[in-house]
Motif scaffolding. Structure first.
Motif, PDB file in Angstrom:
ATOM      1  N   LEU A 103       0.825  -1.209   0.000  1.00  0.00           N
ATOM      2  CA  LEU A 103       0.000   0.000   0.000  1.00  0.00           C
ATOM      3  C   LEU A 103       0.857   1.256   0.000  1.00  0.00           C
ATOM      4  O   LEU A 103       0.528   2.248  -0.658  1.00  0.00           O
ATOM      5  N   MET A 104       1.962   1.213   0.742  1.00  0.00           N
ATOM      6  CA  MET A 104       2.866   2.372   0.760  1.00  0.00           C
ATOM      7  C   MET A 104       3.622   2.502  -0.563  1.00  0.00           C
ATOM      8  O   MET A 104       3.853   3.606  -1.049  1.00  0.00           O
ATOM      9  N   GLN A 105       3.996   1.383  -1.167  1.00  0.00           N
ATOM     10  CA  GLN A 105       4.623   1.448  -2.491  1.00  0.00           C
ATOM     11  C   GLN A 105       3.665   2.085  -3.491  1.00  0.00           C
ATOM     12  O   GLN A 105       4.071   2.911  -4.321  1.00  0.00           O
ATOM     13  N   LYS A 106       2.407   1.727  -3.384  1.00  0.00           N
ATOM     14  CA  LYS A 106       1.397   2.281  -4.289  1.00  0.00           C
ATOM     15  C   LYS A 106       1.228   3.781  -4.061  1.00  0.00           C
ATOM     16  O   LYS A 106       1.148   4.559  -5.017  1.00  0.00           O
ATOM     17  N   GLY A 109       3.630   5.829  -5.695  1.00  0.00           N
ATOM     18  CA  GLY A 109       3.586   5.777  -7.150  1.00  0.00           C
ATOM     19  C   GLY A 109       4.410   4.659  -7.754  1.00  0.00           C
ATOM     20  O   GLY A 109       4.588   4.609  -8.974  1.00  0.00           O
ATOM     21  N   ASN A 110       4.905   3.729  -6.913  1.00  0.00           N
ATOM     22  CA  ASN A 110       5.704   2.604  -7.414  1.00  0.00           C
ATOM     23  C   ASN A 110       4.788   1.427  -7.746  1.00  0.00           C
ATOM     24  O   ASN A 110       4.781   0.397  -7.068  1.00  0.00           O
ATOM     25  N   THR A 144      -4.276  -2.113  -8.644  1.00  0.00           N
ATOM     26  CA  THR A 144      -2.971  -1.664  -9.137  1.00  0.00           C
ATOM     27  C   THR A 144      -2.811  -1.961 -10.623  1.00  0.00           C
ATOM     28  O   THR A 144      -2.202  -1.167 -11.367  1.00  0.00           O
ATOM     29  N   GLU A 145      -3.347  -3.090 -11.084  1.00  0.00           N
ATOM     30  CA  GLU A 145      -3.348  -3.368 -12.524  1.00  0.00           C
ATOM     31  C   GLU A 145      -4.149  -2.303 -13.255  1.00  0.00           C
ATOM     32  O   GLU A 145      -3.758  -1.848 -14.341  1.00  0.00           O
TER      33      GLU A 145
END
Length: 440
Positions: A103-106, A109-110, A144-145
């Protein structure tokens, strides 16, 4: 002095020193826990950090530090420490460590990295298919996809409103009346640019900023008519005829709010508190907040958010027909858009027949995304993402339009901050695009 005593003395000293260090660490953690419960994330982080200097290998302490960074909306540091937790325990102690890492990667913006993390979380939790964390991981794979397919990588066209509106704390827009932007903020009485305000000793209040003759916002002023020094108050909107103003007032217990919706009369720029809405809206012991009054096909309605009984989960959006602007019929849950997570900040577009709101569950770019639901023949459609530039990897909320200008809140990169670039939401605007043509 006996030789044995001389041999044992260094070990005895180390043992006493170790016990003292452990007591100090426990006190630091206990105090940090208290600050976290109060919502003082900035100070909680300071004491957790001191404790980590004494015990950098504690998984529990690393988890608390990651959770606090997430609450502080420092997504970069939160990602780093969730990664440290997962590296040590592989979801054996915290089964959502991998999910939170993703969730933090998302939110940073990663998306490609986040997608791999969510897929791994699904695999790790495959034996717990009824778990909430498993279901959330599955949903985040889909979301995310979706984000990867729909990101445009174009320049953000939203305009960041000036310091006459925004500050180094958090601002949220609500409505526009008499050339005034109505918004709420956790502004300190004496502003400085050294640290963000998170302490609950600061109250959320309503402010306004007026557009001058050349279209610039004048310095903000507090709404003195509705000032409540004991409670937080905000989330305001006007009735369709402009004679009433609906807003929420909240008691806080630490960082847990209990809110109710209040109505005030509005006349010639002045507010007079009229009444607290009845139990049909303010269900006892439940939160009722973010009121948005509108007229649909000649009938007045109040949209609002609540965790009242009969909902889907978290804060849901409800719709209640108005009797006289103070009394309302039994609210209806908009189950087509509500989820087990929070749906917040509703606004109804009468021209396009769309209900706008923000959600963390429906497919999006990260955090809260703005979505809309089409209202056709009395039925709301499944939610549709409002896309970029309205949405970003950060939290995007409180979307509404006045005339040809859209307003919203976001803690995206570019917002004002002192220490953490994504700490605090600011107000952004989207003005109509003016096309120039070559005239012969």
């Amino acid at each position: 002095m006996p030789r044995l005593y001389l041999i044992l003395l260094p070990f005895l000293f180390c043992s006493i020193s170790g016990l003292s260090q452990n007591r100090k660490t426990k006190k630091l953690i206990s105090f940090a826990d208290e600050q976290f419960e109060k919502g003082d994330y900035y100070y909680a982080l300071d004491f957790y950090k001191q404790a980590l200097q004494n015990d950098s290998n504690s998984i529990d302490l690393l988890w608390k530090y990651a959770e606090t960074q997430r609450a502080y909306k420092n997504y970069v540091e939160a990602e780093k420490y969730y990664g440290k937790v997962y590296a040590r325990e592989q979801t054996s102690q915290y089964e959502n460590s991998l999910l939170n890492f993703g969730l933090m990667q998302k939110q940073n913006g990663n998306y490609k990295q986040a997608l791999k993390t969510f897929k791994l979380s699904v695999k790790k939790l495959s034996g717990k298919s009824t778990s909430w964390f498993y279901k959330k991981s599955e949903k985040e794979v889909e979301s995310t996809e979706w984000a990867l397919k729909n990101m445009k990588k174009t320049k953000d066209s939203l305009i960041h409103l000036p310091l006459t509106v925004n500050s180094f704390d958090a601002e949220f827009p609500h409505d526009f009346k008499d050339k005034k932007l109505i918004f709420s903020s956790l502004k300190a009485d004496s502003m400085n640019q050294e640290e963000e305000v998170y302490s609950q000793s600061y109250r959320n209040k309503l402010f306004f900023s007026k557009l001058d003759s050349v279209g610039e916002f004048e310095p903000y002023k507090i709404n003195d008519d509705l000032l409540n020094t004991e409670n937080n108050y905000g989330n305001g909107s006007f009735s369709t005829d402009g004679t009433k103003f609906y807003y929420s007032t909240c008691n806080d217990n630490g960082f847990s709010y209990t809110c109710r919706i209040v109505v005030a009369n509005y006349n010639n720029g002045n507010y007079t508190i009229l009444d607290t809405l009845g139990p049909n809206i303010n269900q006892k012991g439940k939160n009722s907040t973010m009121p948005r009054f509108t007229t649909i096909d000649g009938v007045d309605y109040l949209f609002f958010c609540s965790n009242r009984r009969g909902g889907v989960g978290g804060l849901d959006i409800w719709m209640a027909q108005s009797v006289d602007g103070v009394e309302f019929k039994e609210p209806v849950n908009l189950s087509i858009i509500n989820t087990h997570e929070n749906e917040i900040s509703p606004w109804y577009d009468n021209k396009e027949h769309k209900l706008y709101f923000s959600s963390t569950w429906h497919n999006g770019f990260g955090g809260h995304d703005v979505h809309f639901s089409l209202h056709i023949d009395g039925v709301f459609s499944s939610p549709i993402n409002a896309l970029e530039p309205i949405n970003s990897p950060a939290n995007d909320t409180y979307y509404f339009r006045h005339n040809d200008t859209s307003y919203m809140a976001s803690n995206r990169l570019g917002s004002l901050y002192a220490k953490n670039p994504t700490c605090c939401s600011d107000i952004y605007a989207e003005y109509p695009q003016i096309e120039f043509t070559n005239e012969e």
